[in-house]
Design a protein around this motif. Sequence first.
Motif, mmCIF file in Angstrom:
data_model
loop_
_atom_site.group_PDB
_atom_site.id
_atom_site.type_symbol
_atom_site.label_atom_id
_atom_site.label_comp_id
_atom_site.label_asym_id
_atom_site.label_seq_id
_atom_site.Cartn_x
_atom_site.Cartn_y
_atom_site.Cartn_z
ATOM 1 N N TRP A 178 0.843 -1.193 0.000
ATOM 2 C CA TRP A 178 0.000 0.000 0.000
ATOM 3 C C TRP A 178 0.876 1.240 0.000
ATOM 4 N N SER B 54 1.803 -3.489 4.114
ATOM 5 C CA SER B 54 1.330 -4.552 3.236
ATOM 6 C C SER B 54 0.091 -5.193 3.856
ATOM 7 N N PHE B 55 -0.642 -5.936 3.033
ATOM 8 C CA PHE B 55 -1.869 -6.583 3.480
ATOM 9 C C PHE B 55 -2.135 -7.771 2.563
ATOM 10 N N ARG C 3 -6.703 0.456 4.956
ATOM 11 C CA ARG C 3 -5.865 1.129 5.971
ATOM 12 C C ARG C 3 -6.024 0.463 7.352
ATOM 13 N N LEU D 20 -3.597 -2.680 7.364
ATOM 14 C CA LEU D 20 -2.188 -2.561 6.951
ATOM 15 C C LEU D 20 -1.257 -3.076 8.029
ATOM 16 N N TYR E 153 2.739 -3.113 9.206
ATOM 17 C CA TYR E 153 3.982 -2.361 9.038
ATOM 18 C C TYR E 153 5.128 -3.199 9.574
#
Length: 191
Positions: free
Chosen positions: A154, A165-166, A185, A188, A190
Amino acid sequence: MRKPRVFVPDDFVSSDDYKLWYSEMETKNNYESLYGWIYLGADAKNKKFAKIGLSMGDLSSRSYSSSNPNYYLFCAFKCRHDISRDRLAIIEREILTKIDELYKNRNGSSRRMRHYESGALSECFESVDFFNFFKDLHSEIYENYRNDFVTSEWWEDHSVESEGSFVDCIFNPKISLKEKNTFIRMILQYE
């Protein structure tokens, strides 16, 4: 719901380097595949209901219920193109067990629903905060089964660096792009 096919130009694949070629082909196959999903179902009128399921086929057959017209597919998390039905069934069972442990009533009983006649545990949960449930489901997939799923990066405002990322997912078409971005969001990761 059906994930749109992604057009990948022929010159995308580099034939000079077999490792790069293989990696590019796997990426292409993963994003173009329409099979292999863990999905999250919801009820339009009952915001405290959630259902976890799997599908090896078209998601449209999972996006409705003849017995509950308010049921819909909220989102579906994309598995790698080469995942087997057996592997996906194991993942679903393990995820249901883990989520079942997270969602308990004050007296320790499960919020996971049982089938009326047989008494067997279902894939449905009641009295849950749906959006926390969504985040917990994604977190479980991301933390423990990431190698079996397609992940995405993202970027906010087209910045060069990735923000997180997801697990790649598609949302119900009735959900607006703004809402989809909000939901992404929420999940997500990190590193």
